[in-house]
Write a protein that holds these residues in place. Structure first.
Motif, short mmCIF file in Angstrom:
data_model
loop_
_atom_site.label_atom_id
_atom_site.label_comp_id
_atom_site.label_asym_id
_atom_site.label_seq_id
_atom_site.Cartn_x
_atom_site.Cartn_y
_atom_site.Cartn_z
N LEU A 4 0.84 -1.20 0.00
CA LEU A 4 0.00 0.00 0.00
C LEU A 4 0.87 1.25 0.00
O LEU A 4 1.84 1.33 0.77
CB LEU A 4 -0.90 0.00 1.24
CG LEU A 4 -1.80 -1.23 1.41
CD1 LEU A 4 -2.49 -1.21 2.76
CD2 LEU A 4 -2.83 -1.28 0.29
N CYS A 22 -4.80 5.78 -1.73
CA CYS A 22 -4.02 4.63 -1.27
C CYS A 22 -4.01 3.63 -2.42
O CYS A 22 -5.05 3.02 -2.72
CB CYS A 22 -4.65 4.04 -0.03
SG CYS A 22 -3.91 2.48 0.52
N ALA A 24 -2.86 0.20 -4.22
CA ALA A 24 -2.48 -1.15 -3.83
C ALA A 24 -1.81 -1.87 -4.98
O ALA A 24 -2.15 -1.67 -6.15
CB ALA A 24 -3.72 -1.93 -3.40
N LEU A 29 -6.93 -5.83 -4.70
CA LEU A 29 -7.44 -5.05 -3.58
C LEU A 29 -8.82 -5.51 -3.15
O LEU A 29 -9.20 -5.36 -1.99
CB LEU A 29 -7.50 -3.56 -3.99
CG LEU A 29 -7.97 -2.60 -2.92
CD1 LEU A 29 -6.97 -2.51 -1.78
CD2 LEU A 29 -8.22 -1.22 -3.52
#
Length: 117
Positions: A4, A22, A24, A29
């Protein structure tokens, strides 16, 4: 396992807005429940908001309810935190975190948010 990376922090005046992201990688995810947390100097890390793997199950800390909005785009492997009406007390290092079980086991490195009065 998922990695992350947060972004979008910065310096903003009180009353202003920021959108944290954020991103990933390393694993899909969509199998993770996600959360945002923050840590201010001299204070313990605290929960800010959470969202379930499918986009439901949204919860907010009382201190941000009505001002912050958590969302996610699994196709873009990104979780967002829209922060409005920011206050100086929102100043903190903001982290996103992911979990598949009871605990948040995956954390980003954090992005700094500073709100000036």
């Amino acid at each position: 396992q998922v990695q992350l990376v947060e972004s979008g922090g910065g310096l903003v005046q009180a009353g202003g807005s920021l959108r944290l992201s954020c991103a990933a990688s390393g694993h899909t995810l969509s199998v993770y429940d996600m959360g945002w947390f923050r840590e201010a100097p001299g204070k313990a890390r605290e929960f800010v908001a959470a969202i379930g793997w499918s986009g439901g199950g949204i919860f907010y800390a009382d201190s941000v309810k009505g001002r912050f909005i958590i969302s996610r785009d699994n196709a873009k492997a990104t979780v967002y935190l829209q922060m409005n009406s920011l206050k100086p007390e929102d100043t903190a290092l903001y982290y996103c975190a992911g979990r598949r079980g009871e605990t948040y086991d995956y954390w980003g490195q954090g992005t700094q948010v500073t709100v000036s009065s």
